[in-house]
Design an enzyme around this catalytic site. Structure first.
Site, PDB file in Angstrom:
ATOM      1  N   ASP A   2       4.808  -9.791   5.970  1.00  0.00           N
ATOM      2  CA  ASP A   2       4.139 -10.502   5.190  1.00  0.00           C
ATOM      3  C   ASP A   2       4.850 -11.471   4.086  1.00  0.00           C
ATOM      4  OD1 ASP A   2       1.845  -9.693   6.930  1.00  0.00           O
ATOM      5  OD2 ASP A   2       1.254  -8.534   5.506  1.00  0.00           O
ATOM      6  N   ARG A  29      -3.565 -32.762  23.376  1.00  0.00           N
ATOM      7  CA  ARG A  29      -4.476 -31.537  22.674  1.00  0.00           C
ATOM      8  C   ARG A  29      -3.985 -31.271  21.309  1.00  0.00           C
ATOM      9  NH1 ARG A  29      -4.457 -26.978  27.722  1.00  0.00           N
ATOM     10  NH2 ARG A  29      -6.009 -27.908  28.897  1.00  0.00           N
ATOM     11  N   LEU A  57       3.011  -9.616  18.326  1.00  0.00           N
ATOM     12  CA  LEU A  57       4.663 -10.267  18.991  1.00  0.00           C
ATOM     13  C   LEU A  57       5.309 -10.487  17.621  1.00  0.00           C
ATOM     14  CD1 LEU A  57       3.657 -12.903  21.632  1.00  0.00           C
ATOM     15  CD2 LEU A  57       4.994 -10.516  21.952  1.00  0.00           C
ATOM     16  N   GLN A  58       4.915 -10.815  16.518  1.00  0.00           N
ATOM     17  CA  GLN A  58       5.589 -11.008  15.086  1.00  0.00           C
ATOM     18  C   GLN A  58       6.040 -10.072  14.810  1.00  0.00           C
ATOM     19  OE1 GLN A  58       2.836 -14.131  13.138  1.00  0.00           O
ATOM     20  NE2 GLN A  58       1.445 -13.161  14.486  1.00  0.00           N
ATOM     21  N   GLY A 118       0.775  -1.078   0.025  1.00  0.00           N
ATOM     22  CA  GLY A 118      -0.054  -0.119   0.053  1.00  0.00           C
ATOM     23  C   GLY A 118       0.708   1.275  -0.070  1.00  0.00           C
ATOM     24  N   ARG A 138      -1.606 -11.363   6.249  1.00  0.00           N
ATOM     25  CA  ARG A 138      -2.625 -11.111   5.204  1.00  0.00           C
ATOM     26  C   ARG A 138      -3.048 -12.182   4.370  1.00  0.00           C
ATOM     27  NH1 ARG A 138      -4.747  -6.726   6.377  1.00  0.00           N
ATOM     28  NH2 ARG A 138      -5.665  -6.481   4.345  1.00  0.00           N
ATOM     29  N   MET A 177       0.244 -13.969  11.484  1.00  0.00           N
ATOM     30  CA  MET A 177      -0.251 -12.959  10.440  1.00  0.00           C
ATOM     31  C   MET A 177       0.239 -13.328   9.081  1.00  0.00           C
ATOM     32  SD  MET A 177       0.769  -9.475  12.511  1.00  0.00           S
ATOM     33  CE  MET A 177      -0.359  -8.604  13.568  1.00  0.00           C
TER      34      MET A 177
HETATM   35  O1  F6P Z   1       0.953  -5.971   6.846  1.00  0.00           O
HETATM   36  C1  F6P Z   1       1.589  -6.533   8.399  1.00  0.00           C
HETATM   37  C2  F6P Z   1       0.555  -7.003   8.948  1.00  0.00           C
HETATM   38  O2  F6P Z   1       1.155  -7.204  10.407  1.00  0.00           O
HETATM   39  C3  F6P Z   1      -0.623  -8.116   8.643  1.00  0.00           C
HETATM   40  O3  F6P Z   1       0.124  -9.439   8.830  1.00  0.00           O
HETATM   41  C4  F6P Z   1      -1.717  -7.826   9.634  1.00  0.00           C
HETATM   42  O4  F6P Z   1      -2.872  -8.538   9.007  1.00  0.00           O
HETATM   43  C5  F6P Z   1      -1.606  -6.376   9.923  1.00  0.00           C
HETATM   44  O5  F6P Z   1      -0.564  -5.867   9.487  1.00  0.00           O
HETATM   45  C6  F6P Z   1      -2.263  -5.882  11.148  1.00  0.00           C
HETATM   46  O6  F6P Z   1      -2.300  -4.554  11.029  1.00  0.00           O
HETATM   47  P1  F6P Z   1      -2.675  -3.589  12.532  1.00  0.00           P
HETATM   48  O7  F6P Z   1      -1.346  -3.461  13.008  1.00  0.00           O
HETATM   49  O8  F6P Z   1      -3.313  -2.265  11.864  1.00  0.00           O
HETATM   50  O9  F6P Z   1      -3.371  -4.641  13.310  1.00  0.00           O
END
Ligand code: F6P
Length: 368
Positions: A150, A185, A293-294, A127, A194, A192
């Site tokens: 991502d 379990r 955390l990622q 973006g 997207r 994450m």
């Molecule tokens: O694009 C990076 C990312 O961490 C995605 O993996 C995730 O969907 C999104 O941003 C989360 O965005 P925000 O910090 O606005 O919740």
């Protein structure tokens, strides 16, 4: 592409730099790399605050030098601040373009020209790079640097931040294994990424997942549950599942929590899969959402090096006057591509590619 007519290309250059979109580990390494390479050439660097928003009134920037950026390579986040909303949003949803209002672009151009900036280095994902493209089309000499955990930007084999995010997933799985095994379990880890499954796929393989659910391979609840029951029959009472936030069932849609300005906030699929497994198999199941955390914490060594190389690459692109281009990383070489080439299409996991094949070859299933 060469510099637009409006760009002042006198030396020494004064260049601007900003970080836009979601933060990720390695942004500061790029900033440091850019500043060091620029100062070596006798150029000045101004760092704008909070992404492109810093270009608008009240304009916010500060000089960045080798001295005042000392030690930032090891830091997560971005010393400049960032935003993934605001007035420069150029892409929404799965790739629909949004036009930035003309008056916003004009104000940004006035800031750049007023400060005598010859080039603007824009660190961002899909973006934010589309924003850089629109600014370039409107006479602002931009250089893109691909950033995202991502790893979904085309024309570059890797983006910095990805390795750090995968490391986080791997460590989480290592920890989840012991508790899952103790309680026999099914354990689900939602990660994450997207609309791309790179983080889930790489983290899942490294962390020993039994099943990986990604957006590129829609899954069937029936297949998932049959596999879990089959595993129990073979003496494996624990099943570790990594699910990408953008994964979806064959007959369903992505799980979203709403969003801003048309941008969907993904999340919730882990709990849905958890509920279905418990309902259909009766196996005790838990889900964990790894979330931000990622994105947090110090960058890995690989991301520090890649970020530094990208920063140096951006300065070289300015020197070559390759505005409207983005630095890229292919076959261990830093190169460049035009920004439209990079943002035209998301880079997603090829379902028939080597990584998926490697995973299947070691017994990992995809619920398909
Ligand atoms: O694009 C990076 C990312 O961490 C995605 O993996 C995730 O969907 C999104 O941003 C989360 O965005 P925000 O910090 O606005 O919740």
């Amino acid at each position: 592409m060469t510099a637009p007519a409006s760009a002042s290309l006198s030396t020494p250059y004064r260049i601007g730099i900003l970080t836009s979109g979601g933060d990720c580990p390695g942004l500061n390494a790029v900033i440091r790399g850019t500043v060091c390479a620029a100062e070596t050439r006798g150029w000045e660097v101004l760092g704008f605050s909070d992404g492109y928003e810093g270009l608008l009134s009240p304009v916010r920037y500060r000089p960045l030098t080798v001295d005042n950026t000392h030690g930032i390579t090891a830091l997560g986040g971005t010393i400049l601040g960032t935003t993934n909303k605001g007035r420069f949003v150029a892409k929404v949803g799965l790739g629909d373009k949004a036009l930035i209002p003309k008056e916003i672009i004009s104000e940004a151009r006035e800031t750049i020209e007023g400060l005598g900036i010859s080039a603007l280095v824009c660190l961002g994902g899909d973006g934010s790079l589309t924003t850089a493209e629109q600014l370039f089309e409107n006479g602002i000499p931009t250089i893109g640097v691909p950033k995202t955990i991502d790893n979904d930007i085309s024309a570059t084999a890797m983006t910095f931040g990805f390795d750090s995010a995968v490391e986080c997933v791997t460590e989480a799985l290592d920890r989840l294994h012991t508790t899952a095994r103790s309680h026999k379990r099914v354990m689900i880890l939602e990660v994450m990424g997207r609309h791309a499954g790179w983080i889930a796929l790489h983290g899942g393989i490294a962390g020993g997942a039994d099943m990986i659910l990604i957006p590129e391979i829609p899954f069937s609840y029936e297949k998932i549950c049959r596999e879990i029951v089959h595993r129990v029959g073979n003496g494996h009472e624990t099943t570790m599942i990594v699910v990408a936030e953008g994964a979806m069932p064959k007959e369903g849609t992505v799980s979203a929590k709403g969003g801003h300005k048309g941008e969907v906030r993904l999340g919730g699929i882990g709990q849905q899969v958890c509920d279905e497994i418990e309902r259909r198999t009766g196996r005790e199941t838990r889900t964990m959402v790894l979330g931000h955390l990622q994105r947090g914490g110090a960058p890995t060594t690989l991301d520090r090096i890649l970020g530094t190389r990208f920063g140096v690459g951006a300065v070289k692109l300015i020197e070559e006057k390759k505005f409207g281009h983005m630095v890229s990383y292919i076959n261990d070489q830093i190169g460049s591509v035009s920004i439209p080439e990079a943002v035209g299409q998301l880079k997603t996991v090829p379902p028939g590619g080597q990584m998926v094949d490697a995973a299947r070859s070691i017994g990992i299933t995809f619920g398909d």
